[in-house]
Design a protein around this motif. Structure first.
Motif, PDB file in Angstrom:
ATOM      1  N   THR A   1       1.422   1.258   6.801  1.00  0.00           N
ATOM      2  CA  THR A   1       2.501   2.275   7.285  1.00  0.00           C
ATOM      3  C   THR A   1       2.630   0.693   8.228  1.00  0.00           C
ATOM      4  OG1 THR A   1       0.864   2.818   9.063  1.00  0.00           O
ATOM      5  CG2 THR A   1       1.028   4.519   7.053  1.00  0.00           C
ATOM      6  N   MET A   2       4.288   1.055   8.600  1.00  0.00           N
ATOM      7  CA  MET A   2       4.668   0.213   9.861  1.00  0.00           C
ATOM      8  C   MET A   2       3.732   0.120  11.214  1.00  0.00           C
ATOM      9  SD  MET A   2       7.464  -0.181   8.928  1.00  0.00           S
ATOM     10  CE  MET A   2       8.469  -1.428   9.818  1.00  0.00           C
ATOM     11  N   ALA A   3       2.684   1.313  11.754  1.00  0.00           N
ATOM     12  CA  ALA A   3       2.368   1.073  12.979  1.00  0.00           C
ATOM     13  C   ALA A   3       1.479   0.103  12.736  1.00  0.00           C
ATOM     14  CB  ALA A   3       2.056   1.960  13.352  1.00  0.00           C
ATOM     15  N   THR A   4       0.788   0.514  11.094  1.00  0.00           N
ATOM     16  CA  THR A   4      -0.739  -0.138  10.835  1.00  0.00           C
ATOM     17  C   THR A   4      -0.196  -1.519  10.021  1.00  0.00           C
ATOM     18  OG1 THR A   4      -0.970   1.173   8.543  1.00  0.00           O
ATOM     19  CG2 THR A   4      -2.360   1.772  10.088  1.00  0.00           C
ATOM     20  N   LEU A   5       0.900  -1.796   9.551  1.00  0.00           N
ATOM     21  CA  LEU A   5       1.249  -2.871   9.255  1.00  0.00           C
ATOM     22  C   LEU A   5       1.105  -3.936  10.527  1.00  0.00           C
ATOM     23  CD1 LEU A   5       1.877  -4.998   7.138  1.00  0.00           C
ATOM     24  CD2 LEU A   5       4.896  -3.168   6.856  1.00  0.00           C
ATOM     25  N   SER A   6       1.775  -3.385  11.407  1.00  0.00           N
ATOM     26  CA  SER A   6       2.107  -4.005  12.357  1.00  0.00           C
ATOM     27  C   SER A   6       0.478  -4.546  13.286  1.00  0.00           C
ATOM     28  CB  SER A   6       2.687  -3.028  14.080  1.00  0.00           C
ATOM     29  OG  SER A   6       4.233  -2.852  12.795  1.00  0.00           O
ATOM     30  N   ALA A   7      -0.271  -3.998  12.718  1.00  0.00           N
ATOM     31  CA  ALA A   7      -1.911  -3.876  13.390  1.00  0.00           C
ATOM     32  C   ALA A   7      -2.740  -5.072  12.804  1.00  0.00           C
ATOM     33  CB  ALA A   7      -2.550  -3.159  13.365  1.00  0.00           C
ATOM     34  N   THR A   8      -1.742  -5.186  11.601  1.00  0.00           N
ATOM     35  CA  THR A   8      -2.616  -6.150  10.184  1.00  0.00           C
ATOM     36  C   THR A   8      -2.281  -7.426  10.462  1.00  0.00           C
ATOM     37  OG1 THR A   8      -2.963  -4.511   8.761  1.00  0.00           O
ATOM     38  CG2 THR A   8      -2.411  -6.249   7.177  1.00  0.00           C
ATOM     39  N   GLY A   9      -3.213  -7.999  10.619  1.00  0.00           N
ATOM     40  CA  GLY A   9      -2.962  -9.628  10.531  1.00  0.00           C
ATOM     41  C   GLY A   9      -3.373 -10.955   9.399  1.00  0.00           C
ATOM     42  N   GLN A  10      -2.359 -10.354   8.075  1.00  0.00           N
ATOM     43  CA  GLN A  10      -2.234 -11.008   7.314  1.00  0.00           C
ATOM     44  C   GLN A  10      -0.456 -10.974   7.018  1.00  0.00           C
ATOM     45  OE1 GLN A  10      -4.621 -10.341   4.011  1.00  0.00           O
ATOM     46  NE2 GLN A  10      -5.724  -8.576   4.858  1.00  0.00           N
ATOM     47  N   GLY A  11       0.072 -12.211   7.164  1.00  0.00           N
ATOM     48  CA  GLY A  11       1.439 -12.372   7.348  1.00  0.00           C
ATOM     49  C   GLY A  11       2.058 -12.098   6.098  1.00  0.00           C
ATOM     50  N   LYS A  12       1.377 -11.726   4.684  1.00  0.00           N
ATOM     51  CA  LYS A  12       2.589 -11.965   3.410  1.00  0.00           C
ATOM     52  C   LYS A  12       2.232 -10.566   3.306  1.00  0.00           C
ATOM     53  CE  LYS A  12      -2.167 -11.938   0.695  1.00  0.00           C
ATOM     54  NZ  LYS A  12      -3.245 -11.515   1.890  1.00  0.00           N
ATOM     55  N   ILE A  13       1.519  -9.353   3.517  1.00  0.00           N
ATOM     56  CA  ILE A  13       2.262  -7.549   3.417  1.00  0.00           C
ATOM     57  C   ILE A  13       3.317  -7.408   4.325  1.00  0.00           C
ATOM     58  CG2 ILE A  13       0.052  -7.920   1.797  1.00  0.00           C
ATOM     59  CD1 ILE A  13      -0.311  -5.988   4.566  1.00  0.00           C
ATOM     60  N   LYS A  14       4.140  -8.253   5.597  1.00  0.00           N
ATOM     61  CA  LYS A  14       4.718  -8.007   6.187  1.00  0.00           C
ATOM     62  C   LYS A  14       6.223  -8.083   6.125  1.00  0.00           C
ATOM     63  CE  LYS A  14       1.677  -7.696  10.570  1.00  0.00           C
ATOM     64  NZ  LYS A  14       1.417  -9.115  11.475  1.00  0.00           N
ATOM     65  N   THR A  15       5.807  -9.269   4.923  1.00  0.00           N
ATOM     66  CA  THR A  15       7.837  -9.986   4.761  1.00  0.00           C
ATOM     67  C   THR A  15       8.343  -9.149   4.762  1.00  0.00           C
ATOM     68  OG1 THR A  15       6.779 -12.176   4.030  1.00  0.00           O
ATOM     69  CG2 THR A  15       8.651 -12.176   2.980  1.00  0.00           C
TER      70      THR A  15
END
Ligand SMILES: *Cc1c(COP(=O)(O)O)cnc(C)c1O
Length: 401
Positions: free
Chosen positions: A144-158
């Motif tokens: 989700t947007m918040a948990t993606l924001s909390a995630t430390g892996q660039g490739k899944i945030k692109t």
């Protein structure tokens, strides 16, 4: 009626988003540690729905509770009390550091709740300035947007920016980096006690204790994401019990419902006020059907020797992987606890996963070169020996091939 496997795959590619890189197999049945595809081929499942099916597939316990509860009450609004929901909350509180539980439907949602709770508590207690959450590089907290924001892996945030503001990242296992990132605006530190998706990375001795001490000194909350490593996966009910460190907030999901969708966010009493009536909610969170199953799963984990078995069989499994490492120079490290094990290699893992599948074993690869094993906690020696034997053959061919 028998049908061509490619029909299902063709339809899937036609009607659904292709969000998953799926294997060309259609699974139709499971029992214990085994699953079968639509061609009747049998597989030993060392993925377990990614740490979900702790008691295995078609668990008779789960089936019985599902049947009984579905005859009684499947869903009502959270405007009303239901017995199974309260019972599961009581069990979780009695067997953890926590005093309060919020139920939702997934790991991401549990982490959303944790982020919201930490923010709201800090906001009410210290003011808006204190809102930064320090998270770890290489972490995974959801999509989700918040948990993606909390995630430390660039490739899944692109491609999804702008993400939620207010997250800072530091390397896992690095207390000095944590110090450098710290200032008055930090309200919480969020981490997985063992990084799962990131490649089964365990905390170094003293690390979690160090983070806890720093959080205490600085009036910061400590959030443990135990979505993957909680519920017995490591041989204790919660992974942090191995390290003698308790968080202020913990999130659970994956194995909590043994395959039924449920997440939970647990916290200490001092945070209770921040989540008062109207502050947070979800329609499906903690339905009687799902919580009845979860409560039965939790009781079984605690009573039926699963945790002892997990510790013992996990060591047996790890030793087997260590023996492979002695034979094959391209295996760099074997790590993990209980039945979350990782084997890091110098070479890509995908061909190994594929070869295993051909030979009737489901395994997972994360971070391209790390084989990850998350079988049901009921897995036996014989099944592990079969997998180690298959891996030995496969790796042997890779070496010569
Ligand atoms: C799987 C996972 C999540 C996300 O859970 P979903 O149910 O897929 O939303 C969050 N954190 C960790 C550590 C996970 O392994």
């Amino acid at each position: 009626m028998p049908y061509d496997i490619s029909e299902t795959i063709k339809s899937a590619d036609t009607y659904m988003f292709r969000t998953y890189g799926r294997f060309p197999v259609t699974l139709v049945k499971g029992e214990g540690c085994k699953v079968w595809d639509d061609q009747g081929k049998e597989y030993l499942d060392f993925v377990g729905g990614i740490a979900v099916c702790a008691l295995g597939h078609s668990s008779p316990l789960v089936t019985r509770v599902l049947e009984e509860q579905s005859r009684k009450l499947v869903h009502v609004s959270n405007l009303y009390y239901t017995e199974p929901q309260v019972e599961l909350a009581r069990l979780l509180v009695e067997h953890s550091f926590a005093d309060r539980v919020f139920f939702c439907n997934s790991g991401a949602e549990a982490n959303e709740a944790a982020i919201k709770l930490a923010r709201r508590y800090a906001h009410e207690k210290f003011g808006h300035e204190k809102h930064i959450i320090i998270s770890m590089e290489n972490s995974f907290h959801g999509r989700t947007m918040a948990t993606l924001s909390a995630t430390g892996q660039g490739k899944i945030k692109t491609g999804f920016d702008p993400l939620l503001e207010g997250f800072k990242f530091v390397p896992f296992n690095d207390l000095e980096a944590l110090d450098r990132a710290w200032d008055e605006s930090v309200c919480a530190v969020m981490l997985e006690p063992i990084q799962g998706e990131g490649g089964v990375i365990c905390p170094e001795p003293g690390y979690l204790e160090g983070v806890r001490a720093k959080c205490n000194e600085r009036n910061c909350l400590l959030i443990f994401d135990e979505v993957q490593v909680g519920m017995g996966r490591t041989g204790k009910l919660f992974a942090h019990e191995h390290y003698g460190v308790t968080p202020d907030i913990m999130t659970l999901a994956k194995a909590l419902g043994n395959g039924l969708p449920i997440g939970a966010m647990l916290a200490i009493e001092k945070l209770a006020e921040a989540f008062g009536p109207g502050s947070h909610a979800t329609t499906f969170g903690g339905t009687p059907l799902v919580t009845a199953v979860s409560a039965a799963v939790l009781r079984s984990l605690l009573q039926d020797g699963h945790l002892d078995h997990c510790r013992e069989i996990g060591l047996f499994f790890k030793n087997g992987l260590e023996r492979l490492k002695e034979h094959y120079g391209f295996i760099k490290e074997v790590r993990g606890l209980g039945l979350i094990l990782g084997m890091e290699m110098d070479v890509p893992g995908a061909p190994v996963v594929e070869a295993c599948m051909k030979q009737g074993f489901l395994i997972n690869c994360t971070q391209e070169k790390i084989l990850r094993f998350l079988p049901p906690l009921i897995v036996g020696r014989e099944e592990i020996e079969l997998l180690i034997g298959a891996l030995d053959r496969i790796l042997g061919e890779m070496k010569t091939g």
